[in-house]
Scaffold this active site. Structure first.
Site, PDB file in Angstrom:
ATOM      1  N   ASN A 120       0.687  -1.153   0.338  1.00  0.00           N
ATOM      2  CA  ASN A 120       0.467  -0.103  -0.154  1.00  0.00           C
ATOM      3  C   ASN A 120       0.379   1.269  -0.230  1.00  0.00           C
ATOM      4  O   ASN A 120       1.341   1.475   1.030  1.00  0.00           O
ATOM      5  CB  ASN A 120      -0.778   0.663   1.223  1.00  0.00           C
ATOM      6  CG  ASN A 120      -1.581   1.457   1.691  1.00  0.00           C
ATOM      7  OD1 ASN A 120      -1.537   1.792   1.163  1.00  0.00           O
ATOM      8  ND2 ASN A 120      -3.215   1.025   1.688  1.00  0.00           N
TER       9      ASN A 120
ATOM     10  N   ASP B 243      -0.370   4.441   0.006  1.00  0.00           N
ATOM     11  CA  ASP B 243      -0.655   5.995   0.146  1.00  0.00           C
ATOM     12  C   ASP B 243       0.381   6.957   0.723  1.00  0.00           C
ATOM     13  O   ASP B 243       0.051   7.694   0.767  1.00  0.00           O
ATOM     14  CB  ASP B 243      -1.501   5.437   1.234  1.00  0.00           C
ATOM     15  CG  ASP B 243      -3.299   4.617   0.658  1.00  0.00           C
ATOM     16  OD1 ASP B 243      -3.494   3.929  -0.933  1.00  0.00           O
ATOM     17  OD2 ASP B 243      -3.470   4.162   1.227  1.00  0.00           O
ATOM     18  N   HIS B 244       0.654   6.209   1.647  1.00  0.00           N
ATOM     19  CA  HIS B 244       2.189   7.361   2.768  1.00  0.00           C
ATOM     20  C   HIS B 244       2.897   8.362   1.613  1.00  0.00           C
ATOM     21  O   HIS B 244       3.589   8.842   2.413  1.00  0.00           O
ATOM     22  CB  HIS B 244       2.188   6.654   4.273  1.00  0.00           C
ATOM     23  CG  HIS B 244       0.867   6.306   4.581  1.00  0.00           C
ATOM     24  ND1 HIS B 244       0.211   7.850   4.982  1.00  0.00           N
ATOM     25  CD2 HIS B 244       0.645   5.080   5.164  1.00  0.00           C
ATOM     26  CE1 HIS B 244      -0.792   6.458   6.023  1.00  0.00           C
ATOM     27  NE2 HIS B 244      -0.341   5.525   5.781  1.00  0.00           N
TER      28      HIS B 244
ATOM     29  N   HIS C 284      -5.739   3.462  -2.114  1.00  0.00           N
ATOM     30  CA  HIS C 284      -6.742   3.673  -1.253  1.00  0.00           C
ATOM     31  C   HIS C 284      -7.367   5.112  -1.744  1.00  0.00           C
ATOM     32  O   HIS C 284      -6.615   6.492  -1.502  1.00  0.00           O
ATOM     33  CB  HIS C 284      -6.754   3.605   0.363  1.00  0.00           C
ATOM     34  CG  HIS C 284      -8.194   4.365   0.689  1.00  0.00           C
ATOM     35  ND1 HIS C 284      -8.419   3.961   2.406  1.00  0.00           N
ATOM     36  CD2 HIS C 284      -9.608   4.389   1.208  1.00  0.00           C
ATOM     37  CE1 HIS C 284      -9.588   3.911   2.376  1.00  0.00           C
ATOM     38  NE2 HIS C 284     -10.231   4.500   1.819  1.00  0.00           N
TER      39      HIS C 284
ATOM     40  N   ARG D  46      -9.545   8.263  -1.253  1.00  0.00           N
ATOM     41  CA  ARG D  46     -10.477   8.511  -0.366  1.00  0.00           C
ATOM     42  C   ARG D  46     -11.464   9.476  -0.732  1.00  0.00           C
ATOM     43  O   ARG D  46     -10.968  10.240  -1.179  1.00  0.00           O
ATOM     44  CB  ARG D  46      -9.901   8.670   0.940  1.00  0.00           C
ATOM     45  CG  ARG D  46      -8.883   7.914   1.446  1.00  0.00           C
ATOM     46  CD  ARG D  46      -8.365   8.363   3.213  1.00  0.00           C
ATOM     47  NE  ARG D  46      -9.457   8.880   3.890  1.00  0.00           N
ATOM     48  CZ  ARG D  46      -9.799   7.888   5.055  1.00  0.00           C
ATOM     49  NH1 ARG D  46      -9.753   6.701   5.429  1.00  0.00           N
ATOM     50  NH2 ARG D  46     -11.211   8.593   6.097  1.00  0.00           N
TER      51      ARG D  46
ATOM     52  N   ARG E 213      -7.407  12.426   0.819  1.00  0.00           N
ATOM     53  CA  ARG E 213      -5.931  13.177   1.850  1.00  0.00           C
ATOM     54  C   ARG E 213      -4.988  12.656   1.308  1.00  0.00           C
ATOM     55  O   ARG E 213      -3.248  13.475   1.583  1.00  0.00           O
ATOM     56  CB  ARG E 213      -6.428  13.261   2.669  1.00  0.00           C
ATOM     57  CG  ARG E 213      -6.197  11.524   3.637  1.00  0.00           C
ATOM     58  CD  ARG E 213      -6.197  11.531   4.759  1.00  0.00           C
ATOM     59  NE  ARG E 213      -7.911  11.082   5.219  1.00  0.00           N
ATOM     60  CZ  ARG E 213      -7.988  10.456   6.823  1.00  0.00           C
ATOM     61  NH1 ARG E 213      -7.246   9.707   7.024  1.00  0.00           N
ATOM     62  NH2 ARG E 213      -9.253  10.736   6.899  1.00  0.00           N
TER      63      ARG E 213
ATOM     64  N   GLU F 112      -8.617   0.251  -2.811  1.00  0.00           N
ATOM     65  CA  GLU F 112      -9.960   0.418  -1.816  1.00  0.00           C
ATOM     66  C   GLU F 112     -10.327   1.590  -1.890  1.00  0.00           C
ATOM     67  O   GLU F 112      -9.619   2.307  -2.381  1.00  0.00           O
ATOM     68  CB  GLU F 112      -8.170   0.822  -0.083  1.00  0.00           C
ATOM     69  CG  GLU F 112      -8.167  -0.944   0.547  1.00  0.00           C
ATOM     70  CD  GLU F 112      -7.247   0.077   1.501  1.00  0.00           C
ATOM     71  OE1 GLU F 112      -7.616   0.970   2.221  1.00  0.00           O
ATOM     72  OE2 GLU F 112      -5.899  -0.832   1.229  1.00  0.00           O
TER      73      GLU F 112
ATOM     74  N   THR G 258      -7.001   6.488   9.919  1.00  0.00           N
ATOM     75  CA  THR G 258      -6.921   5.644   8.707  1.00  0.00           C
ATOM     76  C   THR G 258      -8.297   4.695   8.559  1.00  0.00           C
ATOM     77  O   THR G 258      -8.612   4.845   9.298  1.00  0.00           O
ATOM     78  CB  THR G 258      -5.737   4.911   8.995  1.00  0.00           C
ATOM     79  OG1 THR G 258      -5.293   3.296   8.250  1.00  0.00           O
ATOM     80  CG2 THR G 258      -5.091   3.773  10.500  1.00  0.00           C
ATOM     81  N   THR G 259      -8.438   3.788   7.781  1.00  0.00           N
ATOM     82  CA  THR G 259      -9.720   3.088   8.157  1.00  0.00           C
ATOM     83  C   THR G 259      -9.590   2.579   9.999  1.00  0.00           C
ATOM     84  O   THR G 259      -8.443   1.464  10.051  1.00  0.00           O
ATOM     85  CB  THR G 259      -9.815   1.695   6.928  1.00  0.00           C
ATOM     86  OG1 THR G 259      -8.847   2.166   6.170  1.00  0.00           O
ATOM     87  CG2 THR G 259     -10.432   0.878   6.659  1.00  0.00           C
TER      88      THR G 259
ATOM     89  N   GLU H  60     -10.864  -8.989   3.214  1.00  0.00           N
ATOM     90  CA  GLU H  60      -9.778  -9.229   3.846  1.00  0.00           C
ATOM     91  C   GLU H  60     -10.168  -9.001   5.159  1.00  0.00           C
ATOM     92  O   GLU H  60     -10.491  -8.374   5.316  1.00  0.00           O
ATOM     93  CB  GLU H  60      -9.369  -8.233   3.359  1.00  0.00           C
ATOM     94  CG  GLU H  60      -7.539  -7.465   3.741  1.00  0.00           C
ATOM     95  CD  GLU H  60      -6.910  -6.067   3.303  1.00  0.00           C
ATOM     96  OE1 GLU H  60      -7.029  -6.040   2.292  1.00  0.00           O
ATOM     97  OE2 GLU H  60      -6.057  -5.483   4.517  1.00  0.00           O
TER      98      GLU H  60
ATOM     99  N   HIS I 264      -4.017  -4.342   7.292  1.00  0.00           N
ATOM    100  CA  HIS I 264      -3.709  -3.500   8.721  1.00  0.00           C
ATOM    101  C   HIS I 264      -3.402  -3.944   9.555  1.00  0.00           C
ATOM    102  O   HIS I 264      -2.841  -4.341  10.430  1.00  0.00           O
ATOM    103  CB  HIS I 264      -5.167  -3.103   8.688  1.00  0.00           C
ATOM    104  CG  HIS I 264      -5.176  -1.394   9.481  1.00  0.00           C
ATOM    105  ND1 HIS I 264      -4.858  -1.301  10.355  1.00  0.00           N
ATOM    106  CD2 HIS I 264      -5.753  -0.552   8.264  1.00  0.00           C
ATOM    107  CE1 HIS I 264      -5.783   0.526  10.141  1.00  0.00           C
ATOM    108  NE2 HIS I 264      -5.800   0.342   9.401  1.00  0.00           N
ATOM    109  N   GLY I 265      -2.207  -2.731  10.112  1.00  0.00           N
ATOM    110  CA  GLY I 265      -1.097  -2.414  11.253  1.00  0.00           C
ATOM    111  C   GLY I 265      -0.028  -3.430  11.532  1.00  0.00           C
ATOM    112  O   GLY I 265       1.048  -3.550  12.421  1.00  0.00           O
TER     113      GLY I 265
ATOM    114  N   GLY J 207       1.095  -2.039   4.365  1.00  0.00           N
ATOM    115  CA  GLY J 207       1.563   0.621   3.789  1.00  0.00           C
ATOM    116  C   GLY J 207       2.363   0.935   4.566  1.00  0.00           C
ATOM    117  O   GLY J 207       3.399   0.740   4.707  1.00  0.00           O
TER     118      GLY J 207
HETATM  119  N1  PXP Z   1      -6.263  -2.799   4.471  1.00  0.00           N
HETATM  120  C1  PXP Z   1      -6.791  -1.611   4.137  1.00  0.00           C
HETATM  121  C2  PXP Z   1      -8.003  -2.705   4.162  1.00  0.00           C
HETATM  122  C3  PXP Z   1      -6.566  -0.769   4.757  1.00  0.00           C
HETATM  123  O1  PXP Z   1      -7.351   0.420   4.836  1.00  0.00           O
HETATM  124  C4  PXP Z   1      -5.224  -0.305   4.875  1.00  0.00           C
HETATM  125  C5  PXP Z   1      -4.800   1.355   5.531  1.00  0.00           C
HETATM  126  O2  PXP Z   1      -5.084   1.794   3.872  1.00  0.00           O
HETATM  127  C6  PXP Z   1      -4.315  -1.589   4.741  1.00  0.00           C
HETATM  128  C7  PXP Z   1      -4.555  -3.141   4.839  1.00  0.00           C
HETATM  129  C8  PXP Z   1      -2.771  -1.028   4.952  1.00  0.00           C
HETATM  130  O3  PXP Z   1      -2.273  -1.066   6.363  1.00  0.00           O
HETATM  131  P1  PXP Z   1      -1.448   0.127   6.870  1.00  0.00           P
HETATM  132  O4  PXP Z   1      -0.512   1.103   6.626  1.00  0.00           O
HETATM  133  O5  PXP Z   1      -1.186  -0.215   8.778  1.00  0.00           O
HETATM  134  O6  PXP Z   1      -0.500  -1.518   6.529  1.00  0.00           O
END
Ligand code: PXP
Length: 237
Positions: A7, A9-10, A43, A45, A49, A70, A100-101, A151, A190-191, A212
């Protein structure tokens, strides 16, 4: 071997901090692929952002592995997804104020709404995954919507105290098993970080991990290709 979705995004978060043209997520996607990414995740959004519309359209042209979009199930974003046609879309809940989500999609409470979003995406040939909490009720509801994949939200494990993490991991494993039993493809994310990913990767049945923040954080110091390659080694156990 499970696939690694990176991911990015950042990378866009850093760019948007100055509303400039760098760093470009399109470059990031190419470097992530060089490091072994099997999938590029972004993602888009509603509040834009980080990832912008332009990124999604360009990534569709440049990414040579799977592109996973996403997205919240709003009419506007569904329209864009149907125009871009990423290989995969992952439906997530979206709140404007969140960092975040935060939680999984409440599929069980919104089966018909989710089903119509899934159908609108599948009509264009997009594979649909639903981001859900590790809860067997949500797995069963996801199956009812016609989505191909889920997921499993790993945030509860990532944020658990050491005393609670074994229980959280067991819940994730149970949800993964339940999803496999109804023939859903199972992803996780996530995380997840370099420190906590190995026990999740050891659960049999996951086909894709979406990671991500931890990869982009490490990339600041070691470069993105290396950061991706290191994570890929950790999930390939
Ligand atoms: N999966 C989903 C559905 C998410 O919304 C996110 C965050 O955008 C991630 C994975 C990645 O999460 P992280 O940035 O904590 O690795």
């Amino acid at each position: 071997m499970p696939e690694l979705g990176v991911n990015i995004d950042h990378v866009a978060t850093v760019r948007q901090a100055r509303r400039t043209i760098e760093p470009d997520p399109v470059w990031a996607a190419a470097l992530a692929e060089l490091g072994g990414a099997d999938c590029i995740t972004v993602h888009l959004r509603e509040d834009r952002r980080h990832i912008q519309d332009r990124d999604v359209y360009l990534l569709k042209e440049t990414v040579t592995v799977k592109l996973n979009l996403e997205m919240g199930a709003s009419d506007e974003i569904i329209r864009i997804a149907r125009e871009v046609v990423p290989a995969q879309a992952t439906l997530v809940p979206e709140k404007r104020q969140e960092l975040t989500t935060e939680g999984g999609l409440d599929v069980a409470g919104n089966v018909s709404r989710v089903r119509s979003a899934v159908a609108a995406l599948q009509e264009k040939g997009i594979v649909v995954s639903l981001f859900i909490d590790p809860d067997e009720r949500q797995v069963a509801a996801a199956k009812e919507t016609g989505a191909e994949a889920v997921e499993i939200h790993t945030g509860s494990y990532a944020e658990a105290s050491p005393a609670q993490s074994t229980q959280r991991l067991a819940e994730i494993a149970a949800a993964c098993k339940a999803a496999g039993e109804v023939r859903l493809v199972v992803h996780a994310g996530h995380g997840l970080t370099y420190r906590n990913v190995v026990p999740v990767a050891a659960i049999p049945g996951f086909k894709e991990f979406n990671i991500g923040h931890s990869i982009i954080s490490r990339a600041v110091f070691v470069g993105l290709s290396q950061a991706v390659a290191e994570m890929k080694r950790l999930i390939s156990i």
